[in-house]
Write an enzyme that holds these catalytic residues in place. Structure first.
Site, PDB file in Angstrom:
ATOM      1  N   SER A  63       0.321 -76.100  84.283  1.00 22.47           N
ATOM      2  CA  SER A  63       0.814 -74.894  83.033  1.00 22.47           C
ATOM      3  C   SER A  63       0.105 -75.248  81.709  1.00 22.47           C
ATOM      4  O   SER A  63       0.465 -74.305  80.885  1.00 22.47           O
ATOM      5  CB  SER A  63       2.557 -74.956  82.996  1.00 22.47           C
ATOM      6  OG  SER A  63       2.538 -74.009  84.565  1.00 22.47           O
ATOM      7  N   TYR A 241       9.609 -71.687  79.788  1.00 19.87           N
ATOM      8  CA  TYR A 241      10.025 -71.029  80.586  1.00 19.87           C
ATOM      9  C   TYR A 241      11.616 -70.364  80.249  1.00 19.87           C
ATOM     10  O   TYR A 241      11.538 -70.218  79.006  1.00 19.87           O
ATOM     11  CB  TYR A 241       9.612 -71.561  81.558  1.00 19.87           C
ATOM     12  CG  TYR A 241       9.108 -71.623  82.285  1.00 19.87           C
ATOM     13  CD1 TYR A 241       7.836 -70.942  82.629  1.00 19.87           C
ATOM     14  CD2 TYR A 241       8.988 -73.485  82.255  1.00 19.87           C
ATOM     15  CE1 TYR A 241       6.584 -71.510  82.127  1.00 19.87           C
ATOM     16  CE2 TYR A 241       7.147 -72.871  82.913  1.00 19.87           C
ATOM     17  CZ  TYR A 241       5.861 -72.786  83.151  1.00 19.87           C
ATOM     18  OH  TYR A 241       5.062 -72.726  83.056  1.00 19.87           O
TER      19      TYR A 241
END
Length: 305
Positions: A63, A241
């Site tokens: 990511s 996140y």
């Protein structure tokens, strides 16, 4: 500042650190990585470099690639991308379907999986050969033409695509994906499957450093300062996140993690630092990596706060 001395003291301290993290296994190829690997590379705007451990060993950036793809999409499509993806922290896991359904197919930010899939779809609308063009962009910002995809990782992700496919199909149903779902997934998984070292990552992320005005570095050639500013803000608020607040609290830098165990963080106009340790905490971020970066900013006293 004697950065190498600080890094050496950090390495000595973490030698007794009890790492309770687990290597990602939901992508089987990632589960094969040696859990004891550790690397760090620091690159300063002065041109100085400092390293620890396996700083030049390549790993799947996963990511972390979302920051690079976002920068490329902004270069190609400009602010029009914000009609299709938001800029708010998610507060939910990176692969949440619930939030996406509630918000009618508009991902909360570009760094959760749904947001990265939209950015991927946007890139596909602007690139003639998306996988090769994206790879050329990564090689350009990292100043390294040897960077490539790990096809075995990409294939492993495609084989276990079900959650990401669900996100993509849901957005397709809401009209927020233009291309075929499997084509979007294939390109997205290849982005995640790029392999880079800490040294290469710290070099690539210098495009977000916002060098002083008048600088003629590659950032001035590749990325406008206003775009670097926006991306840094997103990294600070959304780069980890539902642990983004914790990272900002403990480390105090914009950054981005990947489930391959890498983290890249930076202080605008100061330095880029990349760290790699494969075992992840419950939120999907490198447990040792977060600890090392917390020690680094605490001992140097150089964070954005």
């Amino acid at each position: 500042m004697n950065y190498q001395s600080i890094l050496d003291s950090i390495q000595k301290e973490i030698s007794s650190f009890k790492n309770t993290g687990k290597v990602a296994t939901y992508i089987p190829e990632l589960g094969k990585v040696n859990a004891h690997k550790f690397g760090l590379h620091l690159q300063c705007v002065t041109g100085e470099h400092f390293a620890l451990g396996d700083a030049e060993e390549r790993f799947s950036i996963q990511s972390i690639s979302k920051v690079i793809s976002l920068s490329y999409a902004l270069k190609l499509a400009g602010n029009s991308i914000w009609k299709r993806v938001d800029v708010e922290p998610s507060g939910d896991p990176f692969n949440s379907l619930v939030q996406l359904e509630y918000e009618k197919g508009i991902p909360r930010n570009p760094f959760i999986n749904a947001g990265a899939l939209v950015i991927t779809d946007i890139l596909m609308g602007h690139l003639k050969d998306p996988k090769q063009d994206f790879l050329h962009y990564v090689r350009d910002i990292a100043n390294d033409q040897t960077i490539t995809y790990d096809e075995s990782v990409a294939a492993s992700e495609m084989k276990h695509k079900f959650r990401n496919a669900s996100l993509a199909h849901l957005m397709k149903d809401f009209g927020n994906l233009d291309h075929d779902v499997d084509d979007v997934l294939d390109f997205y998984f290849h982005q995640c499957a790029i392999t880079m070292s800490c040294k290469q990552l710290s070099e690539a992320f210098t495009i977000f450093l916002n060098y002083p005005e008048g600088d003629h570095s590659k950032q001035a050639r590749i990325l406008e300062p206003i775009l670097a500013k926006r991306i840094n803000a997103l990294m600070l608020t959304c780069g980890f996140y539902d642990e983004s607040g914790e990272f900002a609290f403990r480390v105090g830098l914009p950054g981005k993690s990947g489930v391959g165990g890498g983290i890249v963080a930076l202080h605008p106009k100061q330095y880029c630092i990349a760290v790699w340790s494969p075992p992840l905490n419950a939120k999907g971020n490198s447990e040792l990596g977060m600890k090392v970066l917390e020690l680094f900013t605490s001992r140097t006293g150089i964070s954005v706060f």
